[in-house]
Write an enzyme that holds these catalytic residues in place. Structure first.
Site, short mmCIF file in Angstrom:
data_model
loop_
_atom_site.label_atom_id
_atom_site.label_comp_id
_atom_site.label_asym_id
_atom_site.label_seq_id
_atom_site.Cartn_x
_atom_site.Cartn_y
_atom_site.Cartn_z
N TYR A 1 43.04 72.80 73.97
CA TYR A 1 41.95 73.06 73.99
C TYR A 1 41.48 73.39 75.22
CZ TYR A 1 37.09 70.77 74.00
OH TYR A 1 35.26 70.40 74.45
N LYS B 1 41.73 74.99 70.05
CA LYS B 1 40.24 74.69 70.51
C LYS B 1 40.09 75.73 70.72
CE LYS B 1 35.95 72.33 70.88
NZ LYS B 1 35.59 71.29 70.98
N ILE C 1 34.87 73.53 65.27
CA ILE C 1 34.76 72.30 66.00
C ILE C 1 33.74 72.03 66.90
CG2 ILE C 1 35.67 70.20 67.39
CD1 ILE C 1 38.56 71.22 66.70
#
Length: 290
Positions: free
Chosen positions: A132, A161, A203
């Site tokens: 992330y 992400k 996302i």
């Protein structure tokens, strides 16, 4: 793993306790609206306000609710490596598709220590690990394309992400890693550019309120119909502006999302302090802006 993946809200009751029923209802609605997967226990899920036991239970509720209809990307990152390992092992046992591990926050580990953190977590579980990459909410700089490529080549990282202010890293990663590495855009400012550039998915917390339209946007990009995709993104821009330039000064993004859900008669829950929800007057302002 591809497509539109809402970073799902966690629903709390007015008493600040985890509301499992409202959370399940919200997740079910996201799936019904066409979400290809769900991110649970991420930033929009207020993971920093949850105990480890609550994080584990939240994931279990999500997996039970999804019932195999869509995969679950479990937010398992914590500052400490040992805690991250424990949460990731639980996610593997619970049936998550992969683990999303945030960059270390508050303290400022070195690049060598950060890479070691991810290597240790990956070695402790068979669950695919996603980085992330969100430097704005961490205490460290983003991992570079070279860092992520190295972790992928080592078998440590299976995806990212990418929540950065720019999208060129997506093109670089796709070129450096190939199809075996999942590259998802993680913001709400340039999803059209990211998807058109080849991102495997999107996302965002914004997807809690625009799931169906976001799915249509991605389908237009995949079909090569960029004029239609631009028109669809223009339709979504007002919702993005509700977050970047809120009609209620000082309102946070999660309060805006919950306010929209409440206006539409959907399960909305409450934020957990110190975050706050919109009061009645602010909710009326938001409703008028729609």
């Amino acid at each position: 793993m591809n497509g539109v993946w809402p970073a799902a809200l966690t629903m709390f009751g007015a008493d600040e306790r985890l509301d499992e029923d409202a959370t399940a209802a919200h997740l079910d609605r996201l799936i019904a609206d066409g979400a290809h997967g769900l991110v649970v226990g991420g930033t929009s899920g207020e993971f920093v306000a949850l105990t480890d036991l609550e994080r584990q239970r939240l994931l279990e509720v999500a997996i039970e609710t999804a019932a195999g209809r869509v995969p679950i990307l479990a937010g398992t990152g914590a500052y400490g490596t040992a805690r991250t390992v424990a949460l990731t092992r639980h996610a593997e046992a619970a049936g998550a598709a992969a683990a999303l591990v945030v960059l270390p926050y508050f303290q400022r580990p070195s690049r060598r220590e950060i890479l070691g953190h991810y290597r240790t977590v990956a070695a402790a579980t068979a669950l695919p690990l996603w980085v992330y990459n969100i430097p704005a909410n961490a205490a460290v700089e983003a991992l570079s394309t070279a860092d992520l490529t190295r972790l992928h080549q080592e078998g440590v990282a299976a995806g990212v992400k990418s929540t950065l202010p720019t999208v060129h890293q997506i093109h670089e990663l796709l070129d450096a890693t190939g199809e075996s590495f999942r590259v998802f855009y993680g913001g709400f400012t340039a999803p059209l550019e990211a998807l058109a550039g080849g991102a495997h998915g999107w996302i965002s917390g914004l997807l809690n309120v625009v799931t169906a339209d976001a799915v249509a946007l991605r389908e237009s990009v995949l079909a090569g119909d960029l004029p239609k995709a631009r028109a669809q993104w223009a339709r979504l821009l007002p919702f993005r502006r509700l977050v970047t330039d809120p009609v209620v000064p000082g309102a946070g993004d999660l309060a805006i999302y919950r306010g929209l859900l409440r206006i539409w008669g959907r399960p909305a829950g409450y934020c957990r302090p110190p975050l706050r929800d919109l009061d009645a007057a602010e909710l009326a302002i938001l409703e008028k802006s729609l």
